[in-house]
Design an enzyme around this catalytic site. Sequence first.
Site, mmCIF file in Angstrom:
data_model
loop_
_atom_site.group_PDB
_atom_site.id
_atom_site.type_symbol
_atom_site.label_atom_id
_atom_site.label_comp_id
_atom_site.label_asym_id
_atom_site.label_seq_id
_atom_site.Cartn_x
_atom_site.Cartn_y
_atom_site.Cartn_z
ATOM 1 N N SER A 73 -3.272 28.407 68.657
ATOM 2 C CA SER A 73 -3.046 26.978 68.442
ATOM 3 C C SER A 73 -4.112 26.124 69.130
ATOM 4 C CB SER A 73 -1.634 26.619 68.891
ATOM 5 O OG SER A 73 -1.315 25.290 68.565
ATOM 6 N N ASP A 100 -4.726 19.983 65.698
ATOM 7 C CA ASP A 100 -5.073 20.987 66.700
ATOM 8 C C ASP A 100 -5.626 22.215 65.982
ATOM 9 O OD1 ASP A 100 -2.684 21.882 65.617
ATOM 10 O OD2 ASP A 100 -1.979 22.779 67.480
ATOM 11 N N ASP A 129 -4.769 25.173 64.974
ATOM 12 C CA ASP A 129 -4.125 25.843 63.835
ATOM 13 C C ASP A 129 -3.370 24.863 62.947
ATOM 14 O OD1 ASP A 129 -2.018 25.315 65.569
ATOM 15 O OD2 ASP A 129 -0.983 27.207 65.173
ATOM 16 N N ASN A 164 3.363 15.324 71.744
ATOM 17 C CA ASN A 164 2.105 16.028 71.504
ATOM 18 C C ASN A 164 1.737 16.126 70.029
ATOM 19 O OD1 ASN A 164 3.606 18.194 70.375
ATOM 20 N ND2 ASN A 164 3.633 19.322 72.289
#
Length: 562
Positions: free
Chosen positions: A67, A286, A288, A392
């Site tokens: 990730s 991000d 992935d 996030n």
Amino acid sequence: MDDNQRDLLLKESDRFPPPQGVRLSYGTAGFREDASVLLSTMYRVGILAALRALKTGKLIGLMITASHNKVSDNGVKVADPSGGMLTQDWEPFANALANASSSEDLVQLIIEFAEKENILLDGSKSAQVLVARDTRPSGEVLLDAAKHGIASIIGVVAHDLGILTTPQLHWMVHVRNKGLKGSELDYFHELSSSFRCLLNSKPNNSELKLKDWDNQLVVDGANGVGGQKLEILKEMLNGLAIEIRNSGKGEGVLNEGVGADFVQKEKIVPLGIGSQDVGIRCASFDGDADRLVYFTVPSESSNRINLVDGDKILSLFAIFIKEQLTILAARTKATKIDFQPTLGVVQTAYANGASTQYLKELGLEVVFTPTGVKYLHEKAADYDIGIYFEANGHGTILFSDNCISVLQPLCWELSDVSAGSESHKAALRLLAVTRLINQAVGDALSGLLLVEAILQHRNWSIHKWSELYQDLPSRQLKVKVVDRTAVETSNAETEVVKPPGLQEAINSEIAKYPQGRCFIRPSGTEDVIRVYAEASTQEAADDLATSVAKLVDQFLGVGSSN
């Protein structure tokens, strides 16, 4: 377990001995570690996925990714038949499997677990595991080890889907287990067609004088797989001008100075975006592509950004869904179908308090869970429509099967009695959202398109969206401790129940600050206690966090916080 199966496992597992001195733990992100020590783990998670496929009789997914972590790391996670994360009931077995010290111990673990779960290991059943990886250099060799693990269980085969985003793999598992087509092309078609449907169902009273909304969008792909997939998807879209930076095809390094995690935590301009982008709507994936945040570059003279994080993405989605439900609730009485779905918003204690207050003032039901996507997803599934997001940028919207099964005939009925009406369009919009949003897992690609459709629907600029509410200043710290398990919490990790007296001391500190809020929780991976504080000013939030960190030190620390 018959002899052939036992011999195969012993032979294959000897090829992938476990690293010395490394102990792994399966969590929300699966297993993650430096790629150099993960070969044995990949092989064993292949076995885990194969056993899960035999147990459920359904397709299982295995994704190799770390990730938002640095490029030298890697990891692996398993997708259950729903497309969601591996059931928590199997996590202890996953840990035992990864940490078994020898091939003999590994085989004995498998025998005992298979007996407990009534899994036949005689080759009488067949099953399939879908496997994929992100763009990390270590992915190919680790994927090969995982495929060896899958093939070590007789009757189970791996179907290699190549390089995908994590959400794409989860989506494919989800839809294929429903008997639907689930190729990568099907994924792109589903997203692009439902996006067009949303754009084509604008309000009747809108002349679309686009004074605020701007079709220009710059996307930071984190030098990962998401940027590459967006390059394909954008060719299937109309009405949106996307410029992709950090697509992974250039010289940039995955997640280094770029991407959603960097942008959200550091709040500075990522590499590849600069003075030419001042005032333009920007987004970051991000590595992935399962996280999404938005931002603007306010000036040429500073590298700071104005962040629009997951809390505000959640708020935007909640406003839109509630608006459509309100329109449908006021629909003509000529419709016979009863449609009164429950709507809930799910957050963790890390959600900014201003966002929670805003959502409650909208009349929405807001509930909290412990930190971790698996808890948020599980709670969101309690509603007909459940929306969750972490700050996030990881989150999605879940629609129950019952909700969708009622919504489709309602749409048809409204088409018959009031085609083109606002209620008919509201039903069409909700139906389009069920297809656009990835209901298996957070998905930066589908989330991006839903944000863009809603902004255009409401004729909002990113600045208007950002001004929905003003975030309370916050501060996060961590305190090193001898044993993080000495702290136990309740009420979605917002209250300390052990050690005694600590919560009362925290409450006394909170009371000193206007709009003060503070909680502590043990880290899931290291012996530290995490401290989160909010208050009316940044100075007050900093002071509150520092004073509570000192309390943790006094009660159980080792005298160092940072």
